[in-house]
Design a protein around this motif. Structure first.
Motif, short mmCIF file in Angstrom:
data_model
loop_
_atom_site.label_atom_id
_atom_site.label_comp_id
_atom_site.label_asym_id
_atom_site.label_seq_id
_atom_site.Cartn_x
_atom_site.Cartn_y
_atom_site.Cartn_z
N ILE A 174 -21.46 -30.88 -80.68
CA ILE A 174 -22.65 -30.11 -81.02
C ILE A 174 -23.81 -31.10 -81.13
O ILE A 174 -23.71 -32.08 -81.87
CB ILE A 174 -22.47 -29.36 -82.36
N PRO A 175 -24.91 -30.90 -80.40
CA PRO A 175 -25.99 -31.88 -80.41
C PRO A 175 -26.76 -31.91 -81.73
O PRO A 175 -26.96 -30.87 -82.37
CB PRO A 175 -26.89 -31.44 -79.25
N ALA A 176 -27.22 -33.10 -82.10
CA ALA A 176 -27.94 -33.27 -83.36
C ALA A 176 -29.34 -32.70 -83.30
O ALA A 176 -29.92 -32.35 -84.33
CB ALA A 176 -28.00 -34.76 -83.72
N ASN A 177 -29.90 -32.62 -82.11
CA ASN A 177 -31.33 -32.28 -81.96
C ASN A 177 -31.58 -30.81 -81.63
O ASN A 177 -32.69 -30.45 -81.29
CB ASN A 177 -31.96 -33.15 -80.88
N GLU A 178 -30.55 -29.97 -81.72
CA GLU A 178 -30.72 -28.54 -81.43
C GLU A 178 -30.07 -27.71 -82.53
O GLU A 178 -29.00 -28.07 -83.02
CB GLU A 178 -30.09 -28.18 -80.08
N PRO A 179 -30.68 -26.60 -82.92
CA PRO A 179 -30.07 -25.77 -83.97
C PRO A 179 -28.76 -25.13 -83.49
O PRO A 179 -28.55 -24.93 -82.29
CB PRO A 179 -31.14 -24.70 -84.23
N ILE A 180 -27.90 -24.83 -84.43
CA ILE A 180 -26.66 -24.11 -84.13
C ILE A 180 -27.03 -22.77 -83.48
O ILE A 180 -27.93 -22.07 -83.96
CB ILE A 180 -25.85 -23.85 -85.41
N GLY A 181 -26.36 -22.43 -82.38
CA GLY A 181 -26.69 -21.21 -81.66
C GLY A 181 -25.49 -20.32 -81.42
O GLY A 181 -24.37 -20.60 -81.86
N LYS A 182 -25.74 -19.25 -80.68
CA LYS A 182 -24.68 -18.29 -80.37
C LYS A 182 -23.51 -18.95 -79.63
O LYS A 182 -22.35 -18.62 -79.85
CB LYS A 182 -25.24 -17.14 -79.53
N GLY A 183 -23.86 -19.88 -78.71
CA GLY A 183 -22.81 -20.55 -77.95
C GLY A 183 -21.87 -21.34 -78.84
O GLY A 183 -20.65 -21.35 -78.64
N ASP A 184 -22.43 -22.03 -79.84
CA ASP A 184 -21.61 -22.80 -80.77
C ASP A 184 -20.70 -21.88 -81.58
O ASP A 184 -19.53 -22.19 -81.82
CB ASP A 184 -22.50 -23.62 -81.71
#
Length: 303
Positions: free
Chosen positions: A96-106
């Motif tokens: 999970i990338p540090a620079n993007e918010p948690i999303g539906k895909g995650d």
């Protein structure tokens, strides 16, 4: 040999939504390029193995396509490939990338991982080199809440090398005691023709419009030494697209773009194979190949 020093060997799978840095991370751990990378989502289309050799262990990393809700037959087969891989490895690295918010895909992937009850999960917060300290701390908290079943959470950067040694230790600790599974020095088990095709596809992806990457596939038709030169390898490959308009984009005005693709790919292939290369590329149209079972088999995407 005591239990603490027993040799371990086994498989770790990197999983995550498209474009979270899985391939870049695997290349960094292996120490050389065994998987192509691109800023375009869904660059990886195969389960590619990279092999990390240590005095105490052999870690085989399986880089999988980005997990997503499929919209084509190709997408369905890629997701099926990811699911089958999850059940065959010794440990799963959820990226999970540090620079993007948690999303539906995650969240979608989290639900899938919950079903793989027997395999330990290590959550990996990637791309820490492009995130602020505040972003990283916030993401670690969010990941801990999302993946509450993960045995460990580790922030890393494949670019700077930050905490890659820690990640390797965490993955190796979850491998079974076993003799090496591959010969010393072998970095991947991918056939050379597949690696060459992937390098050509990577070059073709550079700079194309957002809708085109999913439509590009490459098949190496022939690789052979030139009869009169032992130091020259001839490679003939076809680049497939789905529409004539896409063919025009790949070729470019007066063939200029295809020539650039060839130059870029040839350099990478020569570095990989350690020999001079003559590369012949042809662009062909296979209409809607992502939805055509026969064409998917021709391109190597099996049921």
């Amino acid at each position: 040999m005591s239990e603490k020093t027993e040799f371990r060997a086994g498989f770790a799978c990197f999983v995550g939504r498209p474009n979270v840095g899985k391939s870049t991370l695997m290349n960094a751990l292996v120490g050389t390029k065994v998987a192509i990378t691109s800023s375009k989502p869904q660059t990886t289309r195969r389960a590619i193995r990279g092999i990390v050799h240590r005095p105490d262990a052999q870690l085989i990393i399986v880089d999988t396509p980005g997990f997503h809700r499929p919209r084509t037959l190709l997408g369905e087969r890629l997701d099926s490939l990811v699911l089958s891989t999850l059940s065959e490895v010794d440990v799963i690295g959820f990226c999970i990338p540090a620079n993007e918010p948690i999303g539906k895909g995650d969240r979608f992937i989290t639900e899938k991982l919950k079903a793989v009850k027997e395999t330990p999960v290590v959550a990996i917060v990637t791309k820490c080199d492009v995130a602020s300290r505040e972003q990283i701390v916030k993401q670690l908290v969010a990941v801990e809440q999302l993946v509450d079943f993960a045995e460990e959470i580790v922030p890393v950067s494949a670019v700077s090398g930050e905490r890659l040694d820690v990640l390797t230790d965490l993955l190796v600790a979850r491998l079974p005691v076993s003799p090496p599974l591959y010969p010393e020095g072998e970095l991947t088990d991918e056939p050379e023709q597949v690696l060459v095709a992937e390098l050509i596809r990577e070059a073709a992806l550079e700079g194309v419009r957002d809708e085109l990457p999913h439509s590009i596939a490459v098949v190496v038709e022939e690789m052979k030494p030139r009869e009169d030169r032992d130091d020259l390898l001839e490679i003939y490959a076809d680049i497939y697209v789905e529409r004539p308009s896409q063919k025009a984009i790949v070729i470019g005005p007066g063939g200029a773009r295809l020539k650039e693709v060839g130059i870029r790919a040839r350099r990478q292939i020569e570095a990989l194979l350690g020999t001079h290369v003559y590369l012949s590329l042809h662009v062909r149209v296979a209409r809607e190949w992502q939805r055509d079972p026969k064409m998917l088999r021709r391109l190597g995407f099996y049921d």
